[in-house]
Design an enzyme around this catalytic site. Sequence first.
Site, PDB file in Angstrom:
ATOM      1  CB  ALA A  30     -20.915  66.381 113.512  1.00  0.00           C
ATOM      2  CB  THR A  34     -20.637  72.381 110.114  1.00  0.00           C
ATOM      3  OG1 THR A  34     -22.005  72.787 110.152  1.00  0.00           O
ATOM      4  CG2 THR A  34     -20.540  70.867 110.072  1.00  0.00           C
ATOM      5  CD  GLN A 108     -25.415  61.690 117.552  1.00  0.00           C
ATOM      6  OE1 GLN A 108     -25.176  60.661 116.952  1.00  0.00           O
ATOM      7  NE2 GLN A 108     -26.152  62.645 117.021  1.00  0.00           N
ATOM      8  CG  ASP A 111     -18.058  70.288 119.677  1.00  0.00           C
ATOM      9  OD1 ASP A 111     -18.793  70.456 120.676  1.00  0.00           O
ATOM     10  OD2 ASP A 111     -18.497  70.314 118.512  1.00  0.00           O
ATOM     11  CG  HIS A 126     -20.752  59.626 120.759  1.00  0.00           C
ATOM     12  ND1 HIS A 126     -21.118  59.912 119.467  1.00  0.00           N
ATOM     13  CD2 HIS A 126     -21.511  58.548 121.115  1.00  0.00           C
ATOM     14  CE1 HIS A 126     -22.050  59.054 119.056  1.00  0.00           C
ATOM     15  NE2 HIS A 126     -22.311  58.231 120.042  1.00  0.00           N
ATOM     16  CB  CYS A 137      -1.165  55.217 136.441  1.00  0.00           C
ATOM     17  SG  CYS A 137      -0.926  56.825 135.671  1.00  0.00           S
ATOM     18  CB  SER A 196     -26.247  61.559 109.436  1.00  0.00           C
ATOM     19  OG  SER A 196     -25.456  60.769 110.312  1.00  0.00           O
TER      20      SER A 196
HETATM   21  P1  OAD Z   1     -22.787  63.252 110.822  1.00  0.00           P
HETATM   22  O1  OAD Z   1     -21.614  63.833 110.146  1.00  0.00           O
HETATM   23  O2  OAD Z   1     -23.105  61.823 110.560  1.00  0.00           O
HETATM   24  O3  OAD Z   1     -24.090  64.098 110.444  1.00  0.00           O
HETATM   25  C1  OAD Z   1     -24.080  65.502 110.496  1.00  0.00           C
HETATM   26  C2  OAD Z   1     -25.302  65.997 109.755  1.00  0.00           C
HETATM   27  O4  OAD Z   1     -25.376  67.396 109.945  1.00  0.00           O
HETATM   28  C3  OAD Z   1     -25.271  65.738 108.250  1.00  0.00           C
HETATM   29  O5  OAD Z   1     -26.448  65.077 107.863  1.00  0.00           O
HETATM   30  C4  OAD Z   1     -25.175  67.149 107.645  1.00  0.00           C
HETATM   31  O6  OAD Z   1     -25.944  67.289 106.462  1.00  0.00           O
HETATM   32  C5  OAD Z   1     -25.764  68.010 108.735  1.00  0.00           C
HETATM   33  N1  OAD Z   1     -25.243  69.384 108.767  1.00  0.00           N
HETATM   34  C6  OAD Z   1     -23.949  69.791 108.648  1.00  0.00           C
HETATM   35  N2  OAD Z   1     -23.855  71.119 108.803  1.00  0.00           N
HETATM   36  C7  OAD Z   1     -25.123  71.580 108.989  1.00  0.00           C
HETATM   37  C8  OAD Z   1     -25.678  72.884 109.204  1.00  0.00           C
HETATM   38  N3  OAD Z   1     -24.933  73.987 109.242  1.00  0.00           N
HETATM   39  N4  OAD Z   1     -27.030  72.967 109.356  1.00  0.00           N
HETATM   40  C9  OAD Z   1     -27.813  71.851 109.309  1.00  0.00           C
HETATM   41  N5  OAD Z   1     -27.330  70.605 109.127  1.00  0.00           N
HETATM   42  C10 OAD Z   1     -26.006  70.464 108.983  1.00  0.00           C
HETATM   43  O7  OAD Z   1     -22.603  63.559 112.379  1.00  0.00           O
HETATM   44  P2  OAD Z   1     -23.325  62.838 113.617  1.00  0.00           P
HETATM   45  O8  OAD Z   1     -24.692  62.419 113.252  1.00  0.00           O
HETATM   46  O9  OAD Z   1     -23.149  63.731 114.770  1.00  0.00           O
HETATM   47  O10 OAD Z   1     -18.690  59.727 116.888  1.00  0.00           O
HETATM   48  O11 OAD Z   1     -22.412  61.568 113.771  1.00  0.00           O
HETATM   49  C11 OAD Z   1     -22.588  60.699 114.863  1.00  0.00           C
HETATM   50  C12 OAD Z   1     -21.276  60.148 115.350  1.00  0.00           C
HETATM   51  O12 OAD Z   1     -20.537  59.617 114.262  1.00  0.00           O
HETATM   52  C13 OAD Z   1     -20.355  61.191 115.920  1.00  0.00           C
HETATM   53  O13 OAD Z   1     -20.643  61.513 117.263  1.00  0.00           O
HETATM   54  C14 OAD Z   1     -18.995  60.582 115.785  1.00  0.00           C
HETATM   55  C15 OAD Z   1     -19.126  59.783 114.513  1.00  0.00           C
HETATM   56  O14 OAD Z   1     -18.574  58.535 114.574  1.00  0.00           O
HETATM   57  C16 OAD Z   1     -17.667  60.087 117.727  1.00  0.00           C
HETATM   58  O15 OAD Z   1     -17.073  61.131 117.629  1.00  0.00           O
HETATM   59  C17 OAD Z   1     -17.349  59.119 118.783  1.00  0.00           C
END
Ligand code: OAD
Length: 243
Positions: A30, A34, A108, A111, A126, A137, A196
């Site tokens: 994610a 951002t 993951q 979008d 995901h 259906c 993360s």
């Molecule tokens: P997380 O929200 O757990 O982690 C996102 C990480 O990105 C965090 O550690 C932030 O510090 C870092 N971050 C945010 N903006 C940043 C930027 N501009 N530059 C560098 N780092 C940045 O998201 P995911 O690890 O993707 O599931 O979460 C995994 C899954 O948890 C997702 O796919 C989602 C959720 O449940 C579903 O949607 C099905």
Amino acid sequence: MSDNNENMIKIEKLKEIIDKSKKIVFFTGAGVSTESGIKDFRGKDGISKYTDIPIEILISKSYFYKHTLEFYDYYKKCFNCIDKKPNITHYFIKKLEDEGKVLGVITQNVDGLHYKAGSTNVVELHGTIYKNRCVDCGKEYTPQYVFNSEGIPKCTCGGIIKPDVVLYEESLPEKAIYEASKLVRDADTLIVLGTSLQVMPASSYVASFNGDNLVIINLDSTPFDQYADLVIHDKLSNVMEKL
Ligand code: OAD
């Protein structure tokens, strides 16, 4: 040494790794989106901070079926990113792909922004908000139909429409498992961006990487930092604009 200088040295090292690598795989979360205006889950301003119910419950299969209206309230508020555009990170990956250095992207994210940036080999672990179908259906619906519907989006047959997003308590799609495993096996370099790494089984792909260079770029530290050859804790755009 200041953090800034230290990161400059690390970015030079990253450039060297990218130059030498021939089979790069990106693993994204994610945090890559951002800077396109989509909130992450567990970051400083992540959406998990704004809900009383943990997201692991809110976006679970049992919650979807037992509390469909509440699920959709949340889903429509937090997952509607159909108007968002790719950013420098998505385009950087696409540029390297055009140079023939990238085997694929494992994401993951649901979008669709890697596709919007033009990347072609994207494994959506995901699922995606762009596919939605009736649980009864199987008829398909657009995300616009789902996000613009009042209350619970319903099919013409009366069935509930479910987004093709992998919910907690659901398995990853078999095709995605196969393709992601193959990409990680074949990669010489795995570059992990904006995640993360707290969600299994997705993070197990990072754990199973056995190639030459594991690179992690993320604002916050992750449980896998200790195994990486290079870790940069910075905003992705700060890194990408220097590459
Ligand atoms: P997380 O929200 O757990 O982690 C996102 C990480 O990105 C965090 O550690 C932030 O510090 C870092 N971050 C945010 N903006 C940043 C930027 N501009 N530059 C560098 N780092 C940045 O998201 P995911 O690890 O993707 O599931 O979460 C995994 C899954 O948890 C997702 O796919 C989602 C959720 O449940 C579903 O949607 C099905």
